[in-house]
Design an enzyme around this catalytic site. Sequence first.
Site, PDB file in Angstrom:
ATOM      1  N   SER A 199       0.786  -1.232   0.000  1.00 15.46           N
ATOM      2  CA  SER A 199       0.000   0.000   0.000  1.00 15.46           C
ATOM      3  C   SER A 199       0.817   1.280   0.000  1.00 15.46           C
ATOM      4  O   SER A 199       0.245   2.375  -0.130  1.00 15.46           O
ATOM      5  CB  SER A 199      -0.953   0.018   1.196  1.00 15.46           C
ATOM      6  OG  SER A 199      -2.052  -0.828   0.956  1.00 15.46           O
TER       7      SER A 199
ATOM      8  N   LYS B 150       2.804   6.911   4.566  1.00 14.41           N
ATOM      9  CA  LYS B 150       1.894   5.812   4.221  1.00 14.41           C
ATOM     10  C   LYS B 150       2.498   4.496   4.683  1.00 14.41           C
ATOM     11  O   LYS B 150       3.699   4.257   4.536  1.00 14.41           O
ATOM     12  CB  LYS B 150       1.658   5.738   2.706  1.00 14.41           C
ATOM     13  CG  LYS B 150       0.576   4.735   2.319  1.00 14.41           C
ATOM     14  CD  LYS B 150      -0.793   5.232   2.703  1.00 14.41           C
ATOM     15  CE  LYS B 150      -1.866   4.149   2.583  1.00 14.41           C
ATOM     16  NZ  LYS B 150      -1.805   3.182   3.689  1.00 14.41           N
TER      17      LYS B 150
END
Length: 257
Positions: free
Chosen positions: A59, A197
């Site tokens: 991700s 992230k």
Amino acid sequence: MSIALLGNYPLLAQKALPQFQHYFKEAGFEGSFSLYDLNKKEYATTDKADFTKTTSPASTFKVPNTFIALETGAVRDKMEVIKWDGTPKRMKIWERDYHLALAYKNSAFWFYQEIAKRVGEEKYHDYLKALSYGNEDISGGLTLFWLGSSLKISPKNQLEVLQKIQAETAPFSARTYRIGKEIMVEEKTDAYTLRAKTGWADTKPTHVGWYVGYVETKGNVYFFATRLYQPDARQSDRFGRQRKEITRKILGDLGVL
């Protein structure tokens, strides 16, 4: 401080960061922390071999993918809603309608799979090449290539891509940079802004966990990439949270946070 060379990139000598290896040992995981100091124009890492080793971005690919989605018009803006199709998801939190900002925050993989269909292979080839993102390989499937599949990237390359985004030297418009950077913000204080992230590739035999991003202070920018490994046969509920915890401990020790 002495400087060692790693390929064509300056790297702080190994003696600069071994003091942080104990955080990985205490957590019970193998892994590395890597840093780029913008003012010093220096790279540092706790593990020189891991610095250039490539694995799935999982991700963390949502960082460039968010900018690509905005630039190509796959979504109009950060608030455009894509409806959940009603099918069960691995996590209950994903079973709802999403817009880009929330999908990034909650790492809603199905939302970005829909984005991928809208972007298409040709544009991904173009943007991955422009970003020099990892091995640029999307052969694993349009909606899967970043999810433990064909796309691979190293901590070194993660830091390079983040530098292009922060400096706005990648081929995105001013509007895309403004919105994309807003979405990336995880924490903002009077002293710094943290954009980041996480990522988790549940590959066999070893899971890969990432936490990448950069911290803008009043006088400098620090880019970081932390990667942990977990044997599939020995899963721990600490794995997910340790990506951030280890990173924040090290950045705190360095005086960045």
